[in-house]
Design a protein around this motif. Structure first.
Motif, PDB file in Angstrom:
ATOM      1  N   VAL A   1       0.621  -0.893  -0.606  1.00  0.00           N
ATOM      2  CA  VAL A   1      -0.063  -0.284  -0.193  1.00  0.00           C
ATOM      3  C   VAL A   1       0.834   1.137  -0.106  1.00  0.00           C
ATOM      4  O   VAL A   1       0.790   1.696  -1.119  1.00  0.00           O
ATOM      5  N   LYS A   2       1.941   1.568   0.559  1.00  0.00           N
ATOM      6  CA  LYS A   2       3.020   2.515   1.208  1.00  0.00           C
ATOM      7  C   LYS A   2       2.809   3.100  -0.317  1.00  0.00           C
ATOM      8  O   LYS A   2       3.219   3.702  -0.979  1.00  0.00           O
ATOM      9  N   ARG A   3       4.066   1.416  -1.474  1.00  0.00           N
ATOM     10  CA  ARG A   3       4.340   1.621  -2.348  1.00  0.00           C
ATOM     11  C   ARG A   3       3.186   2.178  -3.183  1.00  0.00           C
ATOM     12  O   ARG A   3       3.561   3.730  -4.292  1.00  0.00           O
ATOM     13  N   LEU A   4       2.126   2.055  -3.445  1.00  0.00           N
ATOM     14  CA  LEU A   4       1.158   2.815  -4.247  1.00  0.00           C
ATOM     15  C   LEU A   4       0.811   3.927  -4.553  1.00  0.00           C
ATOM     16  O   LEU A   4       0.394   4.627  -5.182  1.00  0.00           O
ATOM     17  N   PHE A   5       0.845   4.358  -3.025  1.00  0.00           N
ATOM     18  CA  PHE A   5       0.845   5.616  -2.339  1.00  0.00           C
ATOM     19  C   PHE A   5       1.441   6.901  -2.632  1.00  0.00           C
ATOM     20  O   PHE A   5       1.012   7.608  -3.291  1.00  0.00           O
ATOM     21  N   PHE A   6       3.296   5.958  -2.762  1.00  0.00           N
ATOM     22  CA  PHE A   6       3.362   7.446  -3.428  1.00  0.00           C
ATOM     23  C   PHE A   6       3.703   7.423  -5.007  1.00  0.00           C
ATOM     24  O   PHE A   6       3.895   8.082  -5.949  1.00  0.00           O
ATOM     25  N   VAL A   7       3.474   6.026  -5.857  1.00  0.00           N
ATOM     26  CA  VAL A   7       3.730   6.109  -7.296  1.00  0.00           C
ATOM     27  C   VAL A   7       2.203   7.370  -7.565  1.00  0.00           C
ATOM     28  O   VAL A   7       2.464   8.195  -8.549  1.00  0.00           O
ATOM     29  N   TYR A   8       0.747   7.183  -6.652  1.00  0.00           N
ATOM     30  CA  TYR A   8      -0.296   8.092  -6.885  1.00  0.00           C
ATOM     31  C   TYR A   8       0.683   9.028  -6.796  1.00  0.00           C
ATOM     32  O   TYR A   8       0.002  10.129  -7.116  1.00  0.00           O
ATOM     33  N   ALA A   9       0.828   9.820  -5.187  1.00  0.00           N
ATOM     34  CA  ALA A   9       1.664  10.489  -5.015  1.00  0.00           C
ATOM     35  C   ALA A   9       2.524  11.307  -6.136  1.00  0.00           C
ATOM     36  O   ALA A   9       2.488  13.262  -5.989  1.00  0.00           O
ATOM     37  N   ASP A  10       3.499  10.772  -6.629  1.00  0.00           N
ATOM     38  CA  ASP A  10       3.991  11.501  -7.460  1.00  0.00           C
ATOM     39  C   ASP A  10       3.345  11.542  -8.499  1.00  0.00           C
ATOM     40  O   ASP A  10       4.198  13.027  -9.041  1.00  0.00           O
ATOM     41  N   LYS A  11       2.387  10.967  -9.195  1.00  0.00           N
ATOM     42  CA  LYS A  11       1.695  10.810 -10.614  1.00  0.00           C
ATOM     43  C   LYS A  11       1.364  12.208 -10.216  1.00  0.00           C
ATOM     44  O   LYS A  11       1.399  12.777 -11.376  1.00  0.00           O
ATOM     45  N   HIS A  12       0.403  12.940  -9.688  1.00  0.00           N
ATOM     46  CA  HIS A  12       0.021  13.658  -9.545  1.00  0.00           C
ATOM     47  C   HIS A  12       0.578  14.989  -8.370  1.00  0.00           C
ATOM     48  O   HIS A  12      -0.417  15.837  -8.201  1.00  0.00           O
ATOM     49  N   ALA A  13       1.592  14.638  -8.255  1.00  0.00           N
ATOM     50  CA  ALA A  13       3.195  15.668  -7.718  1.00  0.00           C
ATOM     51  C   ALA A  13       1.858  16.739  -6.462  1.00  0.00           C
ATOM     52  O   ALA A  13       2.126  18.127  -6.973  1.00  0.00           O
ATOM     53  N   HIS A  14       2.107  16.387  -5.657  1.00  0.00           N
ATOM     54  CA  HIS A  14       1.123  16.863  -4.676  1.00  0.00           C
ATOM     55  C   HIS A  14       2.488  17.516  -3.693  1.00  0.00           C
ATOM     56  O   HIS A  14       4.001  16.992  -3.615  1.00  0.00           O
ATOM     57  N   ALA A  15       2.167  18.813  -3.813  1.00  0.00           N
ATOM     58  CA  ALA A  15       3.168  19.655  -3.282  1.00  0.00           C
ATOM     59  C   ALA A  15       3.514  19.378  -1.540  1.00  0.00           C
ATOM     60  O   ALA A  15       4.397  19.638  -1.075  1.00  0.00           O
ATOM     61  N   TRP A  16       2.907  18.155  -0.940  1.00  0.00           N
ATOM     62  CA  TRP A  16       3.057  17.425   0.236  1.00  0.00           C
ATOM     63  C   TRP A  16       4.599  16.524   0.181  1.00  0.00           C
ATOM     64  O   TRP A  16       4.756  16.611   1.475  1.00  0.00           O
ATOM     65  N   LEU A  17       4.711  16.136  -0.640  1.00  0.00           N
ATOM     66  CA  LEU A  17       5.772  15.196  -1.056  1.00  0.00           C
ATOM     67  C   LEU A  17       6.632  15.920  -0.210  1.00  0.00           C
ATOM     68  O   LEU A  17       7.440  15.035  -0.059  1.00  0.00           O
ATOM     69  N   LYS A  18       7.106  17.094  -0.418  1.00  0.00           N
ATOM     70  CA  LYS A  18       8.330  17.320  -0.617  1.00  0.00           C
ATOM     71  C   LYS A  18       8.584  17.584   1.350  1.00  0.00           C
ATOM     72  O   LYS A  18       9.632  17.310   1.723  1.00  0.00           O
ATOM     73  N   HIS A  19       7.626  17.156   1.860  1.00  0.00           N
ATOM     74  CA  HIS A  19       7.670  17.458   3.503  1.00  0.00           C
ATOM     75  C   HIS A  19       7.575  16.042   4.388  1.00  0.00           C
ATOM     76  O   HIS A  19       8.030  15.930   5.202  1.00  0.00           O
ATOM     77  N   ILE A  20       8.235  14.977   3.182  1.00  0.00           N
ATOM     78  CA  ILE A  20       7.752  13.822   3.450  1.00  0.00           C
ATOM     79  C   ILE A  20       9.350  12.949   3.261  1.00  0.00           C
ATOM     80  O   ILE A  20       9.950  12.820   2.433  1.00  0.00           O
ATOM     81  N   ASP A  21      10.491  12.595   4.051  1.00  0.00           N
ATOM     82  CA  ASP A  21      11.777  11.984   4.404  1.00  0.00           C
ATOM     83  C   ASP A  21      11.351  10.523   3.848  1.00  0.00           C
ATOM     84  O   ASP A  21      10.271   9.182   4.546  1.00  0.00           O
ATOM     85  N   ARG A  22      10.989  10.201   2.648  1.00  0.00           N
ATOM     86  CA  ARG A  22      10.916   8.905   2.092  1.00  0.00           C
ATOM     87  C   ARG A  22      12.140   7.596   1.920  1.00  0.00           C
ATOM     88  O   ARG A  22      11.895   6.696   2.693  1.00  0.00           O
TER      89      ARG A  22
END
Length: 61
Positions: A1-22
């Motif tokens: 689920v985590k992997r799929l979550f990040f695939v979609y987050a990257d695809k939609h270029a969510h602004a909050w991604l830069k705040h997550i330490d992957r």
């Protein structure tokens, strides 16, 4: 689920991604598959439908 979550987050270029330490998120090891016959996402190592994997752009440089 985590992997799929990040695939979609990257695809939609969510602004909050830069705040997550992957690097702090354990995604397990080995490849995963969501659908047969899809494409393997190069970062998250999960096989998803081809439209979820961004094509590499080459500019000839």
């Amino acid at each position: 689920v985590k992997r799929l979550f990040f695939v979609y987050a990257d695809k939609h270029a969510h602004a909050w991604l830069k705040h997550i330490d992957r690097s702090q998120i354990d995604m397990g090891s080995g490849d995963r598959a969501l659908v047969p016959g899809g494409r393997l996402h190069p970062i998250y190592r999960i096989t998803v439908p081809a439209d979820l994997v961004q094509q590499e752009h080459t500019d000839g440089a």
